[in-house]
Design an enzyme around this catalytic site. Structure first.
Site, short mmCIF file in Angstrom:
data_model
loop_
_atom_site.label_atom_id
_atom_site.label_comp_id
_atom_site.label_asym_id
_atom_site.label_seq_id
_atom_site.Cartn_x
_atom_site.Cartn_y
_atom_site.Cartn_z
N TYR A 42 -58.54 -23.30 20.84
CA TYR A 42 -59.52 -22.12 20.79
C TYR A 42 -60.55 -22.72 22.00
O TYR A 42 -60.71 -24.05 22.02
CB TYR A 42 -60.75 -22.31 19.48
CG TYR A 42 -61.68 -21.54 19.21
CD1 TYR A 42 -61.84 -20.28 19.85
CD2 TYR A 42 -63.16 -21.40 19.45
CE1 TYR A 42 -62.52 -19.23 19.84
CE2 TYR A 42 -64.37 -20.87 18.94
CZ TYR A 42 -63.66 -19.77 19.26
OH TYR A 42 -64.79 -18.45 19.70
N TYR A 98 -69.49 -23.92 16.13
CA TYR A 98 -67.72 -24.81 15.84
C TYR A 98 -68.12 -25.83 15.76
O TYR A 98 -67.19 -26.42 17.12
CB TYR A 98 -67.28 -24.17 17.18
CG TYR A 98 -65.86 -23.86 16.80
CD1 TYR A 98 -64.86 -23.26 16.01
CD2 TYR A 98 -64.40 -24.98 17.61
CE1 TYR A 98 -63.90 -22.83 15.69
CE2 TYR A 98 -63.20 -25.18 17.17
CZ TYR A 98 -62.67 -24.75 16.69
OH TYR A 98 -62.07 -24.36 15.91
#
Ligand code: NAD
Length: 286
Positions: free
Chosen positions: A172, A182
């Site tokens: 990602y 995140y």
């Protein structure tokens, strides 16, 4: 003969692992999956009860088969590594031979070799914490489950991956750009995974001509992503700001995986391939 693939990280029909399994099956591969031990019972019973039949449909209308489901916890390499509280945990007690080394031994006994290895798993217990507020334990757990798990799988599978085979993982963009939310060391874990992809590509390439790539995927509302909590915002953001303004379909990642695993990609290794409607190329949101 057709190719054989082992896909680690399939526990329902929503995530990237499932989509990759389906695209590889569509391309004619035999499919083995590794399912996280605590999710094993529900995944197998759902499969048996036909809950996934709609999403098992291939282009010709037939349903793709999973030749075997292996229980797996990629945080543990050998039985000696498993702590007592996990061993005796009710969710683990029913399953056997689920450490990485044992899974590879079972695959070897059952099928001999594989051609394609896919790592589609990640876990960060403190993902919802800021990186600057993450504990050492949480950070190392994210790296263990999301990065080292790949090294371990590749290391143990390497002797039984046929020369010319291919290995893939999912990453990602939070590894290289700031994606608030995140957290917990997951951004660090993906940075490690991408760097390791290059080094492992060299090592597996020289040893056995095996190619190693990673797909940097755009946002998908999988089970894991929903647990992070900001996935709907990321999907909306991508829809609004990416060069191609459409929803990202897991199948598009699956098809890229099938391409990367095939001879069509015979000169591609050590690469991070973006499958994100082009969002990675944007410098500002517009
Ligand atoms: P998912 O929930 O379908 O897959 C994650 C899987 O990992 C689950 O099946 C879970 O059971 C398994 N897992 C967790 N810990 C494990 C362990 N210790 N051992 C074995 N299995 C374990 O979700 P997904 O989003 O499709 O995730 C697949 C991969 O795609 C991950 O690497 C994720 O980081 C990556 N990815 C996801 C997105 C997204 O937006 N969903 C974007 C980019 C990359």
């Amino acid at each position: 003969r057709g190719k054989r693939a082992f896909i680690a990280g399939v526990a329902d029909d929503n995530g990237y692992g499932w989509a990759i399994a389906k695209s590889l099956a569509q391309a004619g591969a035999e499919i083995l999956v590794g399912t996280w031990v605590p999710a094993l019972n529900i995944f197998e019973s759902s499969l048996r009860r036909g809950k996934f039949d709609e999403s098992r449909k291939l282009q010709d209308g037939s349903l793709f088969e999973i030749a075997k489901v292996y229980p797996l916890d990629a945080v543990y390499d050998t039985p000696e590594d498993v702590p007592e509280d996990v061993k005796t945990n009710k969710r683990y007690a029913g399953a056997k031979n689920w450490t990485v080394k044992e899974v590879v031994e079972s695959v070897k006994n059952d099928f001999g070799t594989i051609d394609i290895l896919v790592h589609s798993l990640a876990n960060g217990p403190e993902v919802s914490k800021l990186l600057s507020e993450t504990s050492r334990k949480g950070y190392l757990a994210a790296l263990s489950a999301s990065s080292y798990s790949y090294i371990s799988l590749l290391k143990h599978f390497l002797p039984i991956i046929n020369p010319g085979g291919a290995s893939l993982s999912l990453t990602y963009i939070a590894s290289e750009r700031i994606i608030p939310g995140y957290g917990g060391g997951m951004s660090s874990a993906k940075a490690a995974l991408e760097s390791d992809t290059r080094v492992l590509a060299f090592e597996a390439g020289r040893k056995k001509r095996i190619r190693v790539n990673t797909i940097s995927a755009g946002p998908l509302g999988s089970r894991a992503a929903k647990a992070i909590g900001f996935i709907d915002t990321m999907i909306d953001y991508s829809f609004t700001n990416a060069p191609i303004q459409k929803e990202l379909n897991a199948e598009e990642v699956g098809n890229t995986a099938a391409f990367l695993a095939s001879p069509l990609a015979s000169a591609i290794t050590g690469a991070v391939i973006y499958v994100d409607n082009g969002l990675n190329a944007m410098g500002v949101g517009v």
